[in-house]
Write an enzyme that holds these catalytic residues in place. Structure first.
Site, PDB file in Angstrom:
ATOM      1  N   HIS A  10       0.899  -1.097   0.038  1.00 22.86           N
ATOM      2  CA  HIS A  10       0.100  -0.011  -0.058  1.00 22.86           C
ATOM      3  C   HIS A  10       0.903   1.253   0.043  1.00 22.86           C
ATOM      4  O   HIS A  10       2.028   1.123   0.361  1.00 22.86           O
ATOM      5  CB  HIS A  10      -0.942  -0.049   1.141  1.00 22.86           C
ATOM      6  N   LYS A  14       5.322   1.669   0.881  1.00 25.11           N
ATOM      7  CA  LYS A  14       6.241   1.516  -0.261  1.00 25.11           C
ATOM      8  C   LYS A  14       7.614   1.698   0.069  1.00 25.11           C
ATOM      9  O   LYS A  14       8.614   0.856  -0.311  1.00 25.11           O
ATOM     10  CB  LYS A  14       5.752   2.418  -1.523  1.00 25.11           C
ATOM     11  N   THR A  36       2.477  -5.286  -8.244  1.00 28.58           N
ATOM     12  CA  THR A  36       1.138  -4.376  -8.843  1.00 28.58           C
ATOM     13  C   THR A  36       2.124  -3.133  -9.084  1.00 28.58           C
ATOM     14  O   THR A  36       3.115  -2.902  -8.713  1.00 28.58           O
ATOM     15  CB  THR A  36       0.279  -4.270  -7.562  1.00 28.58           C
ATOM     16  N   GLY A  37       1.513  -2.144  -9.924  1.00 33.82           N
ATOM     17  CA  GLY A  37       1.933  -0.848 -10.694  1.00 33.82           C
ATOM     18  C   GLY A  37       3.031  -0.183  -9.814  1.00 33.82           C
ATOM     19  O   GLY A  37       3.947  -0.297 -10.444  1.00 33.82           O
ATOM     20  N   THR A  38       2.497   0.632  -9.101  1.00 34.85           N
ATOM     21  CA  THR A  38       3.316   1.597  -8.298  1.00 34.85           C
ATOM     22  C   THR A  38       4.516   0.739  -7.483  1.00 34.85           C
ATOM     23  O   THR A  38       5.662   1.372  -7.804  1.00 34.85           O
ATOM     24  CB  THR A  38       2.907   2.517  -7.626  1.00 34.85           C
ATOM     25  N   THR A  39       4.209  -0.260  -7.078  1.00 33.93           N
ATOM     26  CA  THR A  39       5.221  -0.958  -6.480  1.00 33.93           C
ATOM     27  C   THR A  39       6.271  -1.483  -7.156  1.00 33.93           C
ATOM     28  O   THR A  39       7.466  -1.579  -7.151  1.00 33.93           O
ATOM     29  CB  THR A  39       4.734  -2.199  -5.523  1.00 33.93           C
ATOM     30  N   SER A  55      -2.148  -1.761 -11.278  1.00 34.84           N
ATOM     31  CA  SER A  55      -2.295  -1.201  -9.920  1.00 34.84           C
ATOM     32  C   SER A  55      -3.213  -1.793  -9.015  1.00 34.84           C
ATOM     33  O   SER A  55      -4.332  -2.462  -9.581  1.00 34.84           O
ATOM     34  CB  SER A  55      -2.380   0.364 -10.241  1.00 34.84           C
ATOM     35  N   GLY A  56      -2.930  -1.971  -8.066  1.00 33.25           N
ATOM     36  CA  GLY A  56      -4.042  -2.407  -6.840  1.00 33.25           C
ATOM     37  C   GLY A  56      -5.230  -2.044  -7.115  1.00 33.25           C
ATOM     38  O   GLY A  56      -6.250  -2.736  -7.463  1.00 33.25           O
ATOM     39  N   ASP A  61      -4.240  -6.429  -7.254  1.00 31.07           N
ATOM     40  CA  ASP A  61      -4.809  -7.495  -6.265  1.00 31.07           C
ATOM     41  C   ASP A  61      -5.457  -8.876  -6.848  1.00 31.07           C
ATOM     42  O   ASP A  61      -5.125  -9.789  -6.337  1.00 31.07           O
ATOM     43  CB  ASP A  61      -5.209  -6.915  -5.102  1.00 31.07           C
ATOM     44  N   ASP A  81      -1.387  -1.690   4.963  1.00 31.73           N
ATOM     45  CA  ASP A  81      -1.631  -0.599   5.834  1.00 31.73           C
ATOM     46  C   ASP A  81      -2.973  -0.809   6.359  1.00 31.73           C
ATOM     47  O   ASP A  81      -3.934  -0.501   5.916  1.00 31.73           O
ATOM     48  CB  ASP A  81      -1.541   0.714   5.197  1.00 31.73           C
ATOM     49  N   HIS A  88     -10.127  -0.677  -2.722  1.00 30.02           N
ATOM     50  CA  HIS A  88     -10.430  -2.098  -3.324  1.00 30.02           C
ATOM     51  C   HIS A  88     -10.114  -3.060  -2.242  1.00 30.02           C
ATOM     52  O   HIS A  88      -9.470  -4.188  -2.335  1.00 30.02           O
ATOM     53  CB  HIS A  88      -9.252  -2.160  -4.351  1.00 30.02           C
ATOM     54  N   ASP A  91     -10.861  -6.835  -3.081  1.00 25.06           N
ATOM     55  CA  ASP A  91      -9.869  -7.545  -3.734  1.00 25.06           C
ATOM     56  C   ASP A  91      -8.932  -7.960  -2.846  1.00 25.06           C
ATOM     57  O   ASP A  91      -8.173  -9.035  -2.987  1.00 25.06           O
ATOM     58  CB  ASP A  91      -9.228  -6.491  -4.923  1.00 25.06           C
ATOM     59  N   ARG A  97      -7.587 -14.595   1.003  1.00 24.77           N
ATOM     60  CA  ARG A  97      -8.526 -15.946   1.032  1.00 24.77           C
ATOM     61  C   ARG A  97      -7.874 -16.836  -0.139  1.00 24.77           C
ATOM     62  O   ARG A  97      -7.818 -18.162   0.295  1.00 24.77           O
ATOM     63  CB  ARG A  97      -9.831 -15.572   0.544  1.00 24.77           C
TER      64      ARG A  97
END
Length: 128
Positions: A10, A14, A36-39, A55-56, A61, A81, A88, A91, A97
């Site tokens: 999150h 980061k 995911t995207g920015t990460t 991106s999440g 996700d 976080d 989201h 997700d 799960r």
């Protein structure tokens, strides 16, 4: 070792993810990284080869959850976080799960991720 590792963080986490990957560079250099995207952008900026996903909030996700369900991901490291709201969140819950359903290890904080990687290293040493 041909391990597929999903990395998610999150926004507020980061910097912790970047610190974590740098502290575990020798292990993660040998793994196939997905993020995911920015990460993914933050990870790539540190010189790691990483496959960037959505991106999440835009489905990243859920994309990783699908990869977990289809056995394309072996480990998920998701620095969440818990004190912030996330649009989201359904997700995120689905991803967690799917990790439980498909018996895929999931670490949600740096200490748990550290011990998870050490356990994997130990397991591979026993096998060789």
């Amino acid at each position: 070792m041909n391990l597929n590792v999903a990395l998610i963080a999150h926004d507020g986490k980061k910097p912790e993810m970047v610190s974590f990957i740098m502290s575990n560079k020798s292990f993660l250099d040998e793994a196939n990284l997905f993020a995911t995207g920015t990460t993914a952008k933050h990870i790539a900026k540190e010189g790691f080869a990483v496959t960037s996903l959505l991106s999440g909030p835009l489905g990243g996700d859920a994309q990783i959850a699908t990869m977990v369900a289809t056995k394309e991901i072996d480990v998920v490291i998701f620095f969440r976080d818990p004190l912030d709201k996330h649009p989201h969140e359904p997700d995120v819950q689905m991803l967690m799960r799917q990790c439980d359903v498909h018996n895929v290890p999931l670490a949600t904080n740096p200490k748990a991720a550290f011990y998870l990687l050490r356990g994997i290293e130990y397991h591979f040493k026993l096998e060789s």
